[in-house]
Motif scaffolding. Structure first.
Motif, PDB file in Angstrom:
ATOM      1  N   ASP A 256       0.843  -1.195   0.000  1.00 37.84           N
ATOM      2  CA  ASP A 256       0.000   0.000   0.000  1.00 37.84           C
ATOM      3  C   ASP A 256       0.877   1.244   0.000  1.00 37.84           C
ATOM      4  O   ASP A 256       1.525   1.568   0.998  1.00 37.84           O
ATOM      5  CB  ASP A 256      -0.911  -0.007   1.227  1.00 37.84           C
ATOM      6  N   LEU A 257       0.911   1.940  -1.143  1.00 37.35           N
ATOM      7  CA  LEU A 257       1.706   3.159  -1.315  1.00 37.35           C
ATOM      8  C   LEU A 257       0.806   4.374  -1.528  1.00 37.35           C
ATOM      9  O   LEU A 257       1.229   5.375  -2.101  1.00 37.35           O
ATOM     10  CB  LEU A 257       2.662   2.989  -2.498  1.00 37.35           C
ATOM     11  N   THR A 258      -0.402   4.298  -1.034  1.00 39.02           N
ATOM     12  CA  THR A 258      -1.369   5.383  -1.192  1.00 39.02           C
ATOM     13  C   THR A 258      -0.795   6.708  -0.688  1.00 39.02           C
ATOM     14  O   THR A 258      -0.255   6.787   0.423  1.00 39.02           O
ATOM     15  CB  THR A 258      -2.666   5.056  -0.424  1.00 39.02           C
ATOM     16  N   ASP A 259      -0.910   7.741  -1.534  1.00 39.73           N
ATOM     17  CA  ASP A 259      -0.490   9.103  -1.177  1.00 39.73           C
ATOM     18  C   ASP A 259       0.999   9.231  -0.876  1.00 39.73           C
ATOM     19  O   ASP A 259       1.408  10.120  -0.117  1.00 39.73           O
ATOM     20  CB  ASP A 259      -1.306   9.632   0.007  1.00 39.73           C
ATOM     21  N   CYS A 260       1.807   8.387  -1.490  1.00 32.11           N
ATOM     22  CA  CYS A 260       3.257   8.586  -1.453  1.00 32.11           C
ATOM     23  C   CYS A 260       3.600   9.528  -2.616  1.00 32.11           C
ATOM     24  O   CYS A 260       4.010   9.094  -3.705  1.00 32.11           O
ATOM     25  CB  CYS A 260       3.994   7.248  -1.578  1.00 32.11           C
ATOM     26  N   THR A 261       3.416  10.784  -2.386  1.00 32.63           N
ATOM     27  CA  THR A 261       3.404  11.782  -3.467  1.00 32.63           C
ATOM     28  C   THR A 261       4.765  12.056  -4.090  1.00 32.63           C
ATOM     29  O   THR A 261       4.844  12.633  -5.187  1.00 32.63           O
ATOM     30  CB  THR A 261       2.810  13.102  -2.941  1.00 32.63           C
ATOM     31  N   SER A 262       5.867  11.679  -3.418  1.00 32.77           N
ATOM     32  CA  SER A 262       7.206  11.906  -3.974  1.00 32.77           C
ATOM     33  C   SER A 262       7.735  10.696  -4.738  1.00 32.77           C
ATOM     34  O   SER A 262       8.801  10.785  -5.366  1.00 32.77           O
ATOM     35  CB  SER A 262       8.190  12.262  -2.854  1.00 32.77           C
ATOM     36  N   LEU A 263       7.017   9.605  -4.711  1.00 28.45           N
ATOM     37  CA  LEU A 263       7.458   8.384  -5.387  1.00 28.45           C
ATOM     38  C   LEU A 263       7.240   8.531  -6.890  1.00 28.45           C
ATOM     39  O   LEU A 263       6.118   8.757  -7.341  1.00 28.45           O
ATOM     40  CB  LEU A 263       6.685   7.185  -4.835  1.00 28.45           C
ATOM     41  N   ARG A 264       8.290   8.369  -7.666  1.00 27.77           N
ATOM     42  CA  ARG A 264       8.206   8.644  -9.105  1.00 27.77           C
ATOM     43  C   ARG A 264       8.227   7.388  -9.984  1.00 27.77           C
ATOM     44  O   ARG A 264       7.884   7.453 -11.154  1.00 27.77           O
ATOM     45  CB  ARG A 264       9.376   9.553  -9.519  1.00 27.77           C
ATOM     46  N   ARG A 265       8.622   6.241  -9.402  1.00 35.83           N
ATOM     47  CA  ARG A 265       8.806   5.070 -10.259  1.00 35.83           C
ATOM     48  C   ARG A 265       8.627   3.784  -9.466  1.00 35.83           C
ATOM     49  O   ARG A 265       9.056   3.696  -8.314  1.00 35.83           O
ATOM     50  CB  ARG A 265      10.209   5.118 -10.868  1.00 35.83           C
ATOM     51  N   ILE A 266       7.987   2.796 -10.095  1.00 34.54           N
ATOM     52  CA  ILE A 266       7.888   1.453  -9.527  1.00 34.54           C
ATOM     53  C   ILE A 266       8.913   0.569 -10.243  1.00 34.54           C
ATOM     54  O   ILE A 266       8.881   0.467 -11.478  1.00 34.54           O
ATOM     55  CB  ILE A 266       6.477   0.862  -9.702  1.00 34.54           C
ATOM     56  N   PRO A 267       9.841  -0.067  -9.534  1.00 37.79           N
ATOM     57  CA  PRO A 267      10.865  -0.894 -10.185  1.00 37.79           C
ATOM     58  C   PRO A 267      10.251  -2.075 -10.948  1.00 37.79           C
ATOM     59  O   PRO A 267       9.252  -2.645 -10.504  1.00 37.79           O
ATOM     60  CB  PRO A 267      11.720  -1.392  -9.006  1.00 37.79           C
ATOM     61  N   PRO A 268      10.850  -2.462 -12.064  1.00 34.30           N
ATOM     62  CA  PRO A 268      10.306  -3.563 -12.873  1.00 34.30           C
ATOM     63  C   PRO A 268      10.298  -4.909 -12.149  1.00 34.30           C
ATOM     64  O   PRO A 268       9.450  -5.763 -12.419  1.00 34.30           O
ATOM     65  CB  PRO A 268      11.234  -3.611 -14.085  1.00 34.30           C
ATOM     66  N   LYS A 269      11.247  -5.111 -11.229  1.00 32.38           N
ATOM     67  CA  LYS A 269      11.391  -6.420 -10.589  1.00 32.38           C
ATOM     68  C   LYS A 269      10.616  -6.520  -9.270  1.00 32.38           C
ATOM     69  O   LYS A 269      10.885  -7.412  -8.467  1.00 32.38           O
ATOM     70  CB  LYS A 269      12.866  -6.739 -10.365  1.00 32.38           C
ATOM     71  N   ILE A 270       9.677  -5.641  -9.056  1.00 32.42           N
ATOM     72  CA  ILE A 270       8.865  -5.726  -7.855  1.00 32.42           C
ATOM     73  C   ILE A 270       7.857  -6.869  -8.003  1.00 32.42           C
ATOM     74  O   ILE A 270       7.349  -7.140  -9.092  1.00 32.42           O
ATOM     75  CB  ILE A 270       8.134  -4.390  -7.593  1.00 32.42           C
ATOM     76  N   SER A 271       7.584  -7.555  -6.893  1.00 35.97           N
ATOM     77  CA  SER A 271       6.651  -8.684  -6.900  1.00 35.97           C
ATOM     78  C   SER A 271       5.698  -8.537  -5.722  1.00 35.97           C
ATOM     79  O   SER A 271       6.144  -8.424  -4.574  1.00 35.97           O
ATOM     80  CB  SER A 271       7.420 -10.006  -6.800  1.00 35.97           C
ATOM     81  N   VAL A 272       4.395  -8.526  -6.019  1.00 36.90           N
ATOM     82  CA  VAL A 272       3.367  -8.349  -4.993  1.00 36.90           C
ATOM     83  C   VAL A 272       2.322  -9.444  -5.152  1.00 36.90           C
ATOM     84  O   VAL A 272       1.694  -9.560  -6.208  1.00 36.90           O
ATOM     85  CB  VAL A 272       2.695  -6.958  -5.100  1.00 36.90           C
ATOM     86  N   SER A 273       2.120 -10.245  -4.107  1.00 38.87           N
ATOM     87  CA  SER A 273       1.147 -11.335  -4.171  1.00 38.87           C
ATOM     88  C   SER A 273      -0.283 -10.852  -3.975  1.00 38.87           C
ATOM     89  O   SER A 273      -1.219 -11.443  -4.506  1.00 38.87           O
ATOM     90  CB  SER A 273       1.478 -12.404  -3.117  1.00 38.87           C
ATOM     91  N   GLY A 274      -0.435  -9.788  -3.190  1.00 36.68           N
ATOM     92  CA  GLY A 274      -1.763  -9.244  -2.922  1.00 36.68           C
ATOM     93  C   GLY A 274      -2.075  -8.062  -3.814  1.00 36.68           C
ATOM     94  O   GLY A 274      -1.816  -8.087  -5.022  1.00 36.68           O
ATOM     95  N   TYR A 275      -2.621  -6.999  -3.214  1.00 38.95           N
ATOM     96  CA  TYR A 275      -2.985  -5.793  -3.963  1.00 38.95           C
ATOM     97  C   TYR A 275      -1.848  -4.778  -3.939  1.00 38.95           C
ATOM     98  O   TYR A 275      -1.148  -4.618  -2.929  1.00 38.95           O
ATOM     99  CB  TYR A 275      -4.245  -5.158  -3.369  1.00 38.95           C
ATOM    100  N   LEU A 276      -1.680  -4.073  -5.060  1.00 35.76           N
ATOM    101  CA  LEU A 276      -0.759  -2.954  -5.158  1.00 35.76           C
ATOM    102  C   LEU A 276      -1.594  -1.680  -5.230  1.00 35.76           C
ATOM    103  O   LEU A 276      -2.347  -1.471  -6.183  1.00 35.76           O
ATOM    104  CB  LEU A 276       0.127  -3.083  -6.391  1.00 35.76           C
TER     105      LEU A 276
END
Length: 307
Positions: A256-276
């Motif tokens: 859960d990255l809700t309202d992380c307003t300074s985050l500019r990029r999601i890395p390609p190798k990220i793995s999430v089993s649940g919800y993003l």
């Protein structure tokens, strides 16, 4: 075998002999604080380390009683008030400023609301959980051992967890707004709860959490370490200074990255089993492959780009 009457006789006669010392060790739980004394159930030390702590606790009690003996009529009610269902309960005692050196208990220790408690013994041993929420602690001591949860919610003066600390249960420092340094925390078997730790800027370089991590509203946190292990979910709602994630990150639950307003990029190798969850991350760049693979389990912001 010592009877209740014979024990009381020892107190009345102030016979602090080796026999009394052995009696304390047999019960292995000795607590003195603002006139209260607790003698808990019989237990056998599991290790030499635990026995050393219990021997020290016995000596601490004997020394204090020798200096300031208490009327015998006060002891039964004090025992009833201080011990309940496996818990040494001193919650809400504003007069408690510290515990004796070599303090050891096989039970859980409730110090919640002890607002004037400023320090814990350097060799504290607690066989269950400890709750010192709302106290005036500034740091955790070197050598402290707690076998279950450590709960320090709302400790406004807590600034650091500097010494090596492996938590066999969960660690909860929710609302500790002055907390800046948790470099001593390397392993937490349960959950790591840090919501509202607004002064925290980084996590240890290596940290392993067996269950979930909650870093919501850690507004000064800028990044996560590359060697972070999360057993279940990672929640970082409202981490407005978070700029980047590790290049490789596996979350066996929700991210859960809700309202992380300074985050500019999601890395390609990220793995999430649940919800993003990326709601409120305006302008963020997201891998097309990730969107395709998680199309039913990804919450996108209104404005984003794809790469």
């Amino acid at each position: 075998m010592l009877t209740y009457r014979s024990v009381m006789g020892l107190f009345i006669n102030k016979a602090f002999t080796e026999k009394m010392y052995d009696f304390f060790l047999d019960f292995s739980e000795i607590i003195t604080s603002i006139g209260l004394v607790t003698l808990s159930q019989k237990t056998t030390p599991n290790t030499g380390y635990e026995r050393e702590h219990q021997e020290g606790a016995a000596m601490a009690l004997m020394n204090i009683f020798q200096d300031t003996p208490r009327p015998i009529k006060d002891l039964p009610s004090a025992i009833r008030k201080a011990t309940k269902a496996g818990i040494v309960d001193f919650s809400g005692h504003s007069g408690l400023t510290h515990l004796p050196d070599h303090f050891a208990t096989p039970l859980s220790l409730d110090l919640c609301g002890c607002e004037n408690l400023t320090s814990l013994p350097s060799d504290l041993y607690v066989g269950g959980w400890i709750d010192a929420s709302g106290s005036s602690l500034t740091a955790t001591p070197k050598g402290m051992i707690v076998r279950r949860d450590i709960i320090l919610r709302g400790c406004d003066t807590l600034q650091s967890l500097p010494y090596p600390l492996c938590v066999d249960g969960s660690l909860d420092v929710t609302g500790c707004e002055a907390l800046r340094d948790i470099s001593g925390v390397r392993k937490v078997s349960g959950n790591l709860e840090m919501t509202g730790c607004i002064s925290l800027q980084k996590l240890p370089d290596e940290i392993a959490v067996g269950c979930s991590i909650n870093l919501s509203d850690c507004r000064s946190l800028t990044h996560l370490p590359s060697k972070i292990t999360v057993g279940k979910s990672l929640t970082m709602r409202g981490c407005e200074s978070l700029e980047c994630l590790p290049d490789i990150l596996h979350i066996d639950g929700d991210l859960d990255l809700t309202d992380c307003t300074s985050l500019r990029r999601i890395p390609p190798k990220i793995s999430v089993s649940g919800y993003l969850k990326l709601s409120g991350c305006t302008g963020i760049a997201i891998p097309q492959q990730l969107i395709s693979s998680m199309y039913r389990k990804i919450l996108l912001p209104i404005d984003f780009s794809v790469f």
